[in-house]
Design an enzyme around this catalytic site. Structure first.
Site, PDB file in Angstrom:
ATOM      1  N   HIS A 127       0.859  -1.182   0.000  1.00 49.35           N
ATOM      2  CA  HIS A 127       0.000   0.000   0.000  1.00 49.35           C
ATOM      3  C   HIS A 127       0.891   1.227   0.000  1.00 49.35           C
ATOM      4  CE1 HIS A 127      -3.155   2.876   1.027  1.00 49.35           C
ATOM      5  NE2 HIS A 127      -2.359   3.324   1.987  1.00 49.35           N
ATOM      6  N   SER A 181       0.620   5.583  -0.054  1.00 51.63           N
ATOM      7  CA  SER A 181      -0.283   6.726   0.082  1.00 51.63           C
ATOM      8  C   SER A 181       0.529   7.954   0.464  1.00 51.63           C
ATOM      9  CB  SER A 181      -1.332   6.443   1.154  1.00 51.63           C
ATOM     10  OG  SER A 181      -2.063   7.613   1.492  1.00 51.63           O
TER      11      SER A 181
END
Length: 312
Positions: free
Chosen positions: A175, A177
């Site tokens: 992930h 971000s």
């Protein structure tokens, strides 16, 4: 007591890995497994990649040690010829071309070793930041910070063809971000498969990823949905990494892009030892995707600073 056992006991006083195995290893662990795990029979012709993996395995059981994942550095002199003003929140003050770029990347094992020490799960975290440290008019803000946690299965197959050795295979959930909201939010989730081969001073790695699909946004301000649906047009579906190490000097080259769109990015690095664990480091980046906020904006950056843990 055999000579080999005496050698292991003697090594334990100087080798934390051996001591850890003797104190806390499984009862059925063999001497051969300890020697292999702690690299007591390392070949002088081992590749640079093998040496790094052996060092990681030896340090993995240490309670107060975090292994490096990617390289760790701070670049106080980082100049971007094409800064992206579109995402700048501090107008009318201008964005500086000069900033500080740094990366912190660590990993820790979270499972026992499997397959006779060849496989293991790790959790990893990489933080990459771009800091407008010299922009006093805008109160020296952090322009962009990217967070990348991962769950990784690492496997060391020990396959070899001639002079080339398969050092690693991996599968990860990733992930990434930038931790922002609204129109400045950027993120994506990927399943990444990778591998690395080596021959002496040379190491070549490759990763291919599949982006996990997200629902589209109902409007640009919708907090749910895909922040960057076209990110693979610029970041592609994989990357190549080339490393060369000689006399503690490291050269690196990363290539990433999308052949269909003709867009991508290249990062080149060179580092050499200075003193203690401090290394001089020069990094060049050209193309798209240097950061998430600039994934679709081209960067032309040259940076100079210090590296703390190199690739190899």
């Amino acid at each position: 007591m055999s000579l080999t056992t005496w050698m292991l006991l003697a090594a334990a006083s100087a080798n934390p890995c051996v001591e850890e195995q003797l104190r806390h290893g499984a009862e059925d662990t063999t001497l051969g497994q300890i020697r292999a795990h702690c690299n007591l029979e390392a070949d002088d012709d081992d590749s640079a990649a093998s040496e790094r993996i052996d060092a990681e395995m030896a340090a993995a059981e240490e309670r107060f040690v975090l292994n490096a994942h990617h390289n760790n550095y701070i670049l106080p002199a980082s100049y971007n010829r094409r800064p992206n003003e579109a995402g700048w929140e501090y107008a009318p003050e201008a964005m500086d071309n000069w900033e500080v770029k740094f990366q912190l990347s660590v990993k820790v094992p979270v499972t026992p070793e499997w397959f006779s020490g060849q496989g293991r799960f790790y959790v990893a975290y990489t933080n990459q930041s771009w800091w407008q440290a010299y922009n006093k008019d805008a109160s020296a803000p952090f322009r962009e910070t990217n967070h990348m946690p991962e769950l990784i299965y690492f496997h060391r197959p020990n396959w070899q063809w001639g002079e080339w050795k398969v050092e690693a295979l991996s599968l990860a959930f990733n992930h990434q971000s930038n931790g922002q909201s609204g129109t400045q939010s950027r993120s994506w989730n990927r399943i990444i498969g990778g591998g690395a081969v080596s021959n002496g001073a040379w190491t070549f790695g490759a990763q291919a990823w599949h982006r996990l699909k997200e629902d589209p946004k109902s409007s640009p301000d919708d907090p749910r949905g895909d922040d960057n649906p076209d990110i693979t047009d610029f970041m592609g579906h994989g990357e190549l990494l080339m490393l060369y190490k000689r006399d503690e000097r490291n050269l690196s080259l990363r290539l990433r892009g999308n052949l269909a769109t003709g867009k991508g990015g290249v990062e080149a690095g060179w580092s050499l030892p200075l003193f203690a664990k401090l290394r001089g480091y020069v990094q060049i980046y050209y193309g798209y995707g240097e950061s998430l906020i600039d994934y679709n904006v081209k960067s032309e950056r040259v940076s100079l600073g210090f590296e703390f843990t190199p690739w190899l």
